[in-house]
Scaffold this active site. Structure first.
Site, PDB file in Angstrom:
ATOM      1  N   LYS A  87       0.837  -1.213   0.000  1.00  0.00           N
ATOM      2  CA  LYS A  87       0.000   0.000   0.000  1.00  0.00           C
ATOM      3  C   LYS A  87       0.867   1.256   0.000  1.00  0.00           C
ATOM      4  CE  LYS A  87      -1.650   1.551   4.095  1.00  0.00           C
ATOM      5  NZ  LYS A  87      -1.344   2.945   4.451  1.00  0.00           N
ATOM      6  N   ASN A  88       1.858   1.301   0.882  1.00  0.00           N
ATOM      7  CA  ASN A  88       2.629   2.538   1.039  1.00  0.00           C
ATOM      8  C   ASN A  88       3.634   2.766  -0.089  1.00  0.00           C
ATOM      9  OD1 ASN A  88       1.113   3.105   3.234  1.00  0.00           O
ATOM     10  ND2 ASN A  88       2.685   2.592   4.755  1.00  0.00           N
TER      11      ASN A  88
ATOM     12  N   CYS B  29      -5.100  13.144  13.169  1.00  0.00           N
ATOM     13  CA  CYS B  29      -5.047  11.736  12.829  1.00  0.00           C
ATOM     14  C   CYS B  29      -4.997  10.961  14.137  1.00  0.00           C
ATOM     15  CB  CYS B  29      -3.791  11.496  11.997  1.00  0.00           C
ATOM     16  SG  CYS B  29      -3.370   9.785  11.799  1.00  0.00           S
TER      17      CYS B  29
ATOM     18  N   ARG C 207       0.964  14.580  13.172  1.00  0.00           N
ATOM     19  CA  ARG C 207       1.419  14.382  11.795  1.00  0.00           C
ATOM     20  C   ARG C 207       1.406  15.655  10.946  1.00  0.00           C
ATOM     21  NH1 ARG C 207      -0.872   8.770   9.574  1.00  0.00           N
ATOM     22  NH2 ARG C 207       0.978   8.910   8.301  1.00  0.00           N
TER      23      ARG C 207
ATOM     24  N   ASP D  63       4.841   0.817  11.907  1.00  0.00           N
ATOM     25  CA  ASP D  63       3.660   0.117  11.365  1.00  0.00           C
ATOM     26  C   ASP D  63       3.581  -1.343  11.806  1.00  0.00           C
ATOM     27  OD1 ASP D  63       2.946   2.444  10.143  1.00  0.00           O
ATOM     28  OD2 ASP D  63       3.602   1.867   8.137  1.00  0.00           O
TER      29      ASP D  63
ATOM     30  N   ARG E 242      -8.544  -0.437   4.900  1.00  0.00           N
ATOM     31  CA  ARG E 242      -7.681   0.552   4.239  1.00  0.00           C
ATOM     32  C   ARG E 242      -6.360  -0.072   3.823  1.00  0.00           C
ATOM     33  NH1 ARG E 242      -7.043   6.038   7.324  1.00  0.00           N
ATOM     34  NH2 ARG E 242      -5.758   6.257   5.460  1.00  0.00           N
TER      35      ARG E 242
END
Ligand code: EPU
Length: 420
Positions: free
Chosen positions: A22-23, A118, A123, A307, A399
């Protein structure tokens, strides 16, 4: 809202396919704004965040087409007709800020909503903005929007990041590719997703050296062209399923996973008693004996990723002894602690560190997901818990993880999605 129900206690055996990252996919899609020609991305994961960025690109005028039956190949192309990224889309996903550098470099202007608060931290995006200003952009904040303009092209500059930022490195890398002259990014992020972006930009005609190091040197070019690029496998999905095997027991091949992208995760899992082996077809994970406590501190790559912090904590709740988990990247990324505690975990948070004292077993409970990685940590805890765990607010999970229930069921876990 969907929920995920897990009945714990089953070891995992078989194979889990690892999807595209995803990233990596998100900045690569934003790179589609850098050219009028087609950028074709393969191994695109099917995730809510990808749809959100696709919607944003579409309203900039880019045609985003799925060109295979499974929806894993995206073809992006077309002229930019609108340089505004509206609040309604940006508020759904902070990574939308990645369109700022490309829009400004291509069109000389951009109006991008500032991402709001967030769940995991404040952030800010100050490093993105300061870097673009150093490259000659005039930036103002108007009604919650970043309004950026540049006369002519952005100019190459030497930018020294005061802290490592993945997103700021990506935004400036893309902007610098089309800037006039040389840009040097010092203390740049070195994540595999940055390297993947560098490789794709190079295939599009960008001139980048120092790839994979903390100093990237970009010689700007006047235009970039189309390319086809395969997205790297997701190292966080890999680490998450490695923790699933570690917590539930068993042996699983993580197909297509890359050991060389795991950084500190592989070493820490080995310290905890898990066997991890690199194979030509992926990475094999096996729990042989008991789990031992291990200390980690989150750091930029190749350190232990923030993460993976929540998932590793879930694992440590059932390890022998104590472990100390320190979160150094985001100031509010311990929200899974109170949910894990509801399942019988013994965790004390002191500032940026959590002390986890392993217990023999967790007990299933209804729990609530608070962010993407917290959601997956609760699923891992459910795999090890006695009885039933129901994780609600699964939209966070969707997500960033494709078909968790399908992938885990296929290796023997009892996991199902309850549709409301
Ligand atoms: N920071 C600033 N100013 C900036 C930018 C960042 O102070 O202008 C700070 C952040 O507040 C944070 C630190 O720098 O404390 C690092 O943030 P970074 O910019 O590296 O994070 P990001 O680019 O916003 C990406 C991932 C995150 C991941 C972080 C750290 C994407 C789309 N997101 O975010 O992924 O946690 O890097 O590795 O690539 C996730 O997938 O669950 C996720 C949150």
């Amino acid at each position: 809202m969907d929920r995920i129900r897990i009945i714990g206690g089953r070891p995992l055996h078989g194979e889990i396919p690892i999807g595209g990252a995803k990233n990596a996919a998100l900045p690569l899609m934003a790179a589609g704004l850098l050219t009028d020609e087609r950028l074709v991305l393969t191994r695109v994961p099917r995730l809510a965040d990808i749809v959100t960025l696709g919607d944003l690109l579409a309203q900039h005028g880019i045609a985003v087409e799925k060109t295979d039956a499974e929806g894993r190949v995206l073809s992006l192309g077309g002229a930019i007709t609108n340089t505004e990224a509206p609040y309604d889309i940006v508020r759904k996903m902070r990574a939308s800020i990645l369109v700022l550098g490309p829009l400004l470099a291509r069109c000389g202007e951009a109006r991008v909503s500032l991402p709001g608060g967030c769940a995991i931290g404040t952030r800010p995006v100050d490093l993105h903005l300061k870097g673009l200003e150093q490259m000659g952009a005039l930036i103002e904040l108007e009604g919650g929007y970043v309004v950026a303009k540049v006369r002519g092209r952005l100019k190459g500059a030497t930018i020294i990041f005061p802290m490592v930022s993945v997103g700021a490195t990506e935004n400036l890398l893309m902007a610098a590719s089309l800037a006039d002259g040389q840009t040097v990014l010092r203390n740049a992020a070195r994540e595999p997703e940055i390297i993947d972006l560098c490789h794709c930009l190079t295939a599009m005609g960008a001139r980048i050296s120092g790839i994979g190091t903390g100093e990237l040197v970009i010689e700007g070019v006047e235009r970039l062209h189309g390319a086809t690029h395969a997205i790297i496998p997701d190292r966080i999905e890999t680490g998450t399923y490695a923790c699933a095997v570690a917590i539930a027991g068993g042996e699983v091949l993580l197909r297509d996973a890359r050991m060389d992208h795991l950084g500190a995760v592989a070493r820490v899992l080995e310290e905890a008693g898990i066997a991890i082996t690199e194979l030509p077809e992926g990475v094999r994970v096996q729990r042989r004996n008991g789990l031992h406590g291990a200390d980690v501190m989150t750091e930029p790559y190749p350190g232990f990723p923030t993460d993976m912090q929540a998932q590793f904590m879930a694992l440590m709740t059932v390890a022998d002894g104590a472990s100390m988990i320190t979160e150094s990247i985001f100031e509010n990324r311990f929200m899974h602690v109170s949910e894990l505690t509801r399942m019988g975990a013994r965790v004390n948070v002191h500032g940026a560190s959590a002390i986890v004292r392993g217990v023999p077993q967790l007990a299933g409970a209804p729990v609530m997901a608070t962010d993407l990685r917290a959601s997956s940590s609760l699923i891992l805890a459910g795999l090890a818990a006695r009885g039933e765990t129901v994780v609600s607010r699964v939209y966070h999970l969707d997500r960033g993880y494709e078909d968790v229930e399908g992938k885990l069921s296929a290796v023997g876990a009892r996991v199902e999605r309850l549709k409301d």
